[in-house]
Write a protein that holds these residues in place. Structure first.
Motif, mmCIF file in Angstrom:
data_model
loop_
_atom_site.group_PDB
_atom_site.id
_atom_site.type_symbol
_atom_site.label_atom_id
_atom_site.label_comp_id
_atom_site.label_asym_id
_atom_site.label_seq_id
_atom_site.Cartn_x
_atom_site.Cartn_y
_atom_site.Cartn_z
ATOM 1 N N GLY A 49 -13.011 -8.850 8.964
ATOM 2 C CA GLY A 49 -12.103 -8.079 8.790
ATOM 3 C C GLY A 49 -11.201 -7.877 10.155
ATOM 4 N N LYS A 50 -10.035 -7.371 9.944
ATOM 5 C CA LYS A 50 -9.054 -7.528 11.290
ATOM 6 C C LYS A 50 -9.387 -6.458 12.181
ATOM 7 C CE LYS A 50 -5.694 -7.097 8.222
ATOM 8 N NZ LYS A 50 -6.218 -7.720 6.759
ATOM 9 N N ARG A 53 -7.788 -0.619 12.301
ATOM 10 C CA ARG A 53 -7.929 0.849 12.134
ATOM 11 C C ARG A 53 -8.789 1.342 13.351
ATOM 12 N NH1 ARG A 53 -7.659 -1.355 7.868
ATOM 13 N NH2 ARG A 53 -6.203 -0.787 6.131
ATOM 14 N N HIS A 85 -13.307 2.932 6.187
ATOM 15 C CA HIS A 85 -12.471 1.735 5.692
ATOM 16 C C HIS A 85 -13.066 0.836 4.856
ATOM 17 C CE1 HIS A 85 -9.591 -1.464 5.124
ATOM 18 N NE2 HIS A 85 -10.115 -2.303 6.065
ATOM 19 N N LEU A 89 -13.323 -0.224 0.575
ATOM 20 C CA LEU A 89 -12.958 -1.733 0.398
ATOM 21 C C LEU A 89 -14.048 -2.015 -0.755
ATOM 22 C CD1 LEU A 89 -11.769 -3.641 3.254
ATOM 23 C CD2 LEU A 89 -10.608 -2.512 1.541
ATOM 24 N N ARG A 103 -14.195 -10.725 -0.880
ATOM 25 C CA ARG A 103 -13.564 -9.952 0.330
ATOM 26 C C ARG A 103 -14.049 -10.334 1.705
ATOM 27 N NH1 ARG A 103 -9.850 -5.932 0.668
ATOM 28 N NH2 ARG A 103 -10.604 -5.107 -1.337
ATOM 29 N N ARG A 104 -13.272 -10.293 2.750
ATOM 30 C CA ARG A 104 -13.483 -10.649 3.957
ATOM 31 C C ARG A 104 -14.243 -12.069 4.051
ATOM 32 N NH1 ARG A 104 -15.194 -4.771 6.602
ATOM 33 N NH2 ARG A 104 -13.027 -4.241 7.124
ATOM 34 N N THR A 191 -3.124 4.373 1.800
ATOM 35 C CA THR A 191 -3.285 3.379 3.055
ATOM 36 C C THR A 191 -2.872 3.713 4.409
ATOM 37 O OG1 THR A 191 -2.817 1.597 1.664
ATOM 38 C CG2 THR A 191 -2.406 1.218 3.865
ATOM 39 N N PHE A 227 2.413 -1.915 6.335
ATOM 40 C CA PHE A 227 1.320 -2.793 6.013
ATOM 41 C C PHE A 227 1.008 -3.090 4.578
ATOM 42 C CE2 PHE A 227 -3.390 -3.429 6.159
ATOM 43 C CZ PHE A 227 -3.586 -4.105 6.927
ATOM 44 N N GLN A 228 0.984 -2.070 3.899
ATOM 45 C CA GLN A 228 0.800 -2.158 2.571
ATOM 46 C C GLN A 228 1.697 -2.967 1.772
ATOM 47 O OE1 GLN A 228 -2.242 -0.659 0.853
ATOM 48 N NE2 GLN A 228 -1.412 -2.283 -0.700
ATOM 49 N N ASP A 231 0.895 -6.412 2.594
ATOM 50 C CA ASP A 231 -0.450 -6.743 1.722
ATOM 51 C C ASP A 231 -0.113 -7.080 0.315
ATOM 52 O OD1 ASP A 231 -3.596 -6.421 1.554
ATOM 53 O OD2 ASP A 231 -3.022 -5.438 -0.181
ATOM 54 N N LYS A 245 -9.859 -13.114 0.553
ATOM 55 C CA LYS A 245 -9.756 -12.541 -0.818
ATOM 56 C C LYS A 245 -8.875 -13.273 -1.790
ATOM 57 C CE LYS A 245 -6.591 -9.045 0.589
ATOM 58 N NZ LYS A 245 -6.264 -7.777 1.047
ATOM 59 N N ARG A 303 2.255 -10.597 10.151
ATOM 60 C CA ARG A 303 0.731 -11.375 9.992
ATOM 61 C C ARG A 303 0.572 -12.286 8.756
ATOM 62 N NH1 ARG A 303 -2.579 -7.605 6.285
ATOM 63 N NH2 ARG A 303 -1.010 -6.357 5.431
HETATM 64 C C1 LIG Z 1 -5.189 -1.057 2.951
HETATM 65 C C2 LIG Z 1 -5.232 -2.452 2.363
HETATM 66 C C3 LIG Z 1 -4.291 -3.221 2.246
HETATM 67 C C4 LIG Z 1 -6.699 -2.983 2.265
HETATM 68 C C5 LIG Z 1 -7.076 -3.838 3.113
HETATM 69 O O1 LIG Z 1 -7.192 -3.705 4.508
HETATM 70 P P1 LIG Z 1 -7.223 -4.702 5.715
HETATM 71 O O2 LIG Z 1 -6.250 -5.764 5.519
HETATM 72 O O3 LIG Z 1 -6.995 -3.908 7.000
HETATM 73 O O4 LIG Z 1 -8.562 -5.076 5.416
HETATM 74 P P2 LIG Z 1 -9.659 -5.866 6.600
HETATM 75 O O5 LIG Z 1 -8.761 -6.805 7.525
HETATM 76 O O6 LIG Z 1 -10.278 -4.750 7.150
HETATM 77 O O7 LIG Z 1 -10.654 -6.513 5.655
#
Ligand SMILES: C=C(C)CCOP(=O)(O)OP(=O)(O)O
Ligand SMILES: CC(C)=CCC/C(C)=C/COP(=O)(O)OP(=O)(O)O
Length: 305
Positions: A49-50, A53, A85, A89, A103-104, A191, A227-228, A231, A245, A303
């Motif tokens: 994951g990135k 946070r 966080h 997920l 995921r990840r 988010t 960010f959302q 996404d 994902k 990103r």
């Molecule tokens: C709030 C959302 C959009 C869920 C994914 O969060 P991230 O995109 O920060 O997920 P990771 O990099 O931590 O896996």
């Protein structure tokens, strides 16, 4: 050379490395915990994951103090927010929620450990996060008043008026959301709340005053919304390999998203507007060194994962 002048990618990688090292030892080795539960918790934590946070917690502490060393005592809180966080997920991917398989870049927790253990792994990550956050005072000398405020913020912003409430509104709304305002209200809670928490927590530990905390909070709300939106855009046009994902998950679930409601161009404009507003709020806050946070805001807009 000052720490702040490192290239952003190097800074992000180094901060992620510090956080990942600390997360490895977050569960005390002498606690009697079923191995399967520990394995399930660490599976999702170590999947990567990135680390956005927790990096924001550290970067905010550094920005307030203007000192790259200022974030050492913020590390427990950085780990705590990543644990919260990650739990979100794990639960979000469950069959009862988004029913996702990847995921990840790995199979989702319930695909590997089964639903019961995935639910418990999430529960374990959430509750243990509060123990870990308390170590800011126990092990790093952060004033108890500050840690108390951070823990209160975490319970609120990850909780009922924050992430949990937002996720509930999302689940309840699903196809029924018809306006950008409604969607914004869901995203702010689901988010932005945890992103905003991260910045304010770092700010508190760095010694920010109330005006600076308000600016960090507003910055977090706006970059969280942007960010959302990104996404949601990446769910439509992103690369599965990079994202780790499956894409088109929102379409499969008939989820109402920004690109669905406003179209791609308007969504991108909204992202740019939110990011500009976030940066303006931060630039006016009188932080000792806001440069790195401003850089992260720009980076998030571009990103691809
Ligand atoms: C709030 C959302 C959009 C869920 C994914 O969060 P991230 O995109 O920060 O997920 P990771 O990099 O931590 O896996
Ligand atoms: C209390 C819980 C379970 C909260 C989940 C919060 C959350 C931000 C989930 C991911 O959102 P998403 O479904 O839009 O993102 P992704 O595309 O990564 O699944």
């Amino acid at each position: 050379m000052k720490e702040q002048h490192k290239p952003l990618q190097q800074y992000l990688a180094e901060q992620a490395g510090r956080i990942e090292d600390a997360l490895k030892t977050a569960i005390p080795a002498n606690w009697d915990v079923p191995d399967k539960l520990k394995d399930a918790m660490m599976y999702s934590i170590e999947a990567g994951g990135k680390r956005l946070r927790p990096v924001l917690v550290l970067a905010a502490a550094e920005a307030v103090k203007g000192d790259a060393q200022a974030s050492a005592c913020a590390l427990p809180v950085a780990c705590a927010v990543e644990m919260v966080h990650t739990y979100s997920l794990v639960h979000d991917d469950l069959p009862a929620m988004d029913n996702d398989d990847y995921r990840r870049g790995k199979l989702t927790n319930h695909k590997v450990f089964g639903e019961a253990m995935a639910i418990l792994a999430g529960d374990g990550l959430l509750t243990h996060a509060f123990y870990v956050a308390a170590q800011a005072t126990r092990q790093h000398g952060v004033p108890a008043e500050t840690t108390l405020a951070v823990i209160e913020d975490l319970a609120r912003l990850a909780g009922l008026p924050g992430m949990v409430g937002g996720q509930a509104a999302d689940v309840l709304g699903e196809q029924g959301v018809t306006s950008a305002e409604e969607l914004r209200s869901i995203h702010l809670r689901k988010t932005s709340a945890l992103i905003s928490f991260s910045l304010v927590a770092g700010g508190r530990i760095g010694g920010a005053d109330d005006r600076q905390l308000d600016a960090l909070s507003l910055f977090g709300r706006n970059i969280g919304l942007a960010f959302q939106i990104q996404d949601d855009i990446l769910d439509l046009i992103g690369d599965e390999q990079k994202l780790g994902k499956k894409v088109q998950s929102d379409l499969r679930q008939n989820k109402v998203t920004y690109p669905y409601l406003l179209g791609m161009d308007e969504s991108r404009k909204e992202m740019a507007r939110l990011t500009a507003e976030a940066k303006e709020a931060l630039a006016r806050a009188g932080l000792a060194d806001p440069g790195r946070l401003l850089e992260i805001a720009d980076y998030l807009m571009g990103r691809d994962r």
